[in-house]
Design a protein around this motif. Structure first.
Motif, PDB file in Angstrom:
ATOM      1  N   TYR A 131       0.824  -1.219   0.000  1.00 38.58           N
ATOM      2  CA  TYR A 131       0.000   0.000   0.000  1.00 38.58           C
ATOM      3  C   TYR A 131       0.856   1.268   0.000  1.00 38.58           C
ATOM      4  O   TYR A 131       0.550   2.239   0.667  1.00 38.58           O
ATOM      5  CB  TYR A 131      -0.961   0.027   1.186  1.00 38.58           C
ATOM      6  N   GLN A 155      -1.779   2.540   6.193  1.00 42.51           N
ATOM      7  CA  GLN A 155      -2.145   3.755   5.478  1.00 42.51           C
ATOM      8  C   GLN A 155      -2.416   3.382   4.021  1.00 42.51           C
ATOM      9  O   GLN A 155      -1.543   2.836   3.348  1.00 42.51           O
ATOM     10  CB  GLN A 155      -1.008   4.777   5.532  1.00 42.51           C
ATOM     11  N   ASP A 157      -3.889   5.247   0.593  1.00 43.54           N
ATOM     12  CA  ASP A 157      -4.254   6.552   0.022  1.00 43.54           C
ATOM     13  C   ASP A 157      -4.261   7.642   1.094  1.00 43.54           C
ATOM     14  O   ASP A 157      -5.141   8.498   1.131  1.00 43.54           O
ATOM     15  CB  ASP A 157      -5.616   6.478  -0.676  1.00 43.54           C
ATOM     16  N   GLY A 158      -3.286   7.569   2.013  1.00 43.29           N
ATOM     17  CA  GLY A 158      -3.126   8.588   3.040  1.00 43.29           C
ATOM     18  C   GLY A 158      -4.066   8.481   4.232  1.00 43.29           C
ATOM     19  O   GLY A 158      -4.040   9.339   5.102  1.00 43.29           O
ATOM     20  N   LYS A 159      -4.893   7.437   4.290  1.00 40.80           N
ATOM     21  CA  LYS A 159      -5.845   7.287   5.389  1.00 40.80           C
ATOM     22  C   LYS A 159      -5.600   5.976   6.124  1.00 40.80           C
ATOM     23  O   LYS A 159      -5.295   4.954   5.502  1.00 40.80           O
ATOM     24  CB  LYS A 159      -7.278   7.289   4.861  1.00 40.80           C
ATOM     25  N   PRO A 160      -5.740   5.969   7.465  1.00 35.77           N
ATOM     26  CA  PRO A 160      -5.588   4.707   8.201  1.00 35.77           C
ATOM     27  C   PRO A 160      -6.762   3.775   7.917  1.00 35.77           C
ATOM     28  O   PRO A 160      -7.918   4.177   7.991  1.00 35.77           O
ATOM     29  CB  PRO A 160      -5.561   5.139   9.665  1.00 35.77           C
ATOM     30  N   VAL A 161      -6.434   2.535   7.531  1.00 38.29           N
ATOM     31  CA  VAL A 161      -7.452   1.534   7.201  1.00 38.29           C
ATOM     32  C   VAL A 161      -7.139   0.257   7.980  1.00 38.29           C
ATOM     33  O   VAL A 161      -5.990  -0.198   7.995  1.00 38.29           O
ATOM     34  CB  VAL A 161      -7.452   1.231   5.677  1.00 38.29           C
TER      35      VAL A 161
END
Length: 171
Positions: A131, A155, A157-161
């Protein structure tokens, strides 16, 4: 038995007691993971557009006074099966946890972090980029009793998932 006198003796006794209690508390924490576990949850696979539900079996065991090992197998959709595990040890001086996570497609990953109350908060360093980077976070929660959980947060696309969210019960 030698008699302890004065303030220095009292401090020495208190230090000995605190060290003994600390070792006992740590031993108890590692012992929480001993035995056989079953459970499941969701895992995000890079080939699937959404997380898939998995069922898992795991076995935990202390390997040394300050170390434990967890080995598991998860299954999904009758065609997917993956083994994974973690070997963790605790530095008795500083309290840091280090180890190896096994089972990632990128190869073995390094783990390092601290325990905060009933949660091991670990940084994962994958063997290669996943990722877009080679870092993630793993939370192993065991608040006592007969359950514990493992979450891996990455992370994307810059978001925590949450890419893995598993809960286990003692079997």
């Amino acid at each position: 038995m030698r008699k302890i006198h004065g303030l220095s003796g009292a401090l020495a006794a208190a230090a000995f007691l605190a060290t003994g209690l600390s070792a006992f508390a740590q031993t108890s924490y590692f012992d929480r993971f001993n035995g056989n576990w079953s459970g499941g949850g969701s895992v995000r696979l890079d080939t699937m557009p959404a997380p898939v539900n998995v069922s898992c079996d795991a076995a935990g065991a202390r390997t040394k006074a300050n170390a434990f090992s967890l080995n598991a197998r998860c299954r999904a959709m009758l065609v997917f099966s993956r083994e994974f595990g973690a070997d963790l040890s605790r530095d008795p001086k500083g309290g840091a946890y280090t180890g190896v996570y096994r089972g990632a497609k990128s190869g073995p990953a390094r783990l390092s972090g601290q325990r905060k109350d009933s949660t091991l908060d670990l940084q994962v360093t994958w063997g290669r980029e996943i990722y877009g980077d080679n870092k993630a976070r793993m939370l192993i929660r065991h608040e006592g009793g007969n359950t514990f959980s493992i979450q891996v947060i990455d992370q994307i696309d810059g978001k925590p998932v949450i890419v893995s969210d598993l809960s286990f019960e003692r079997s």
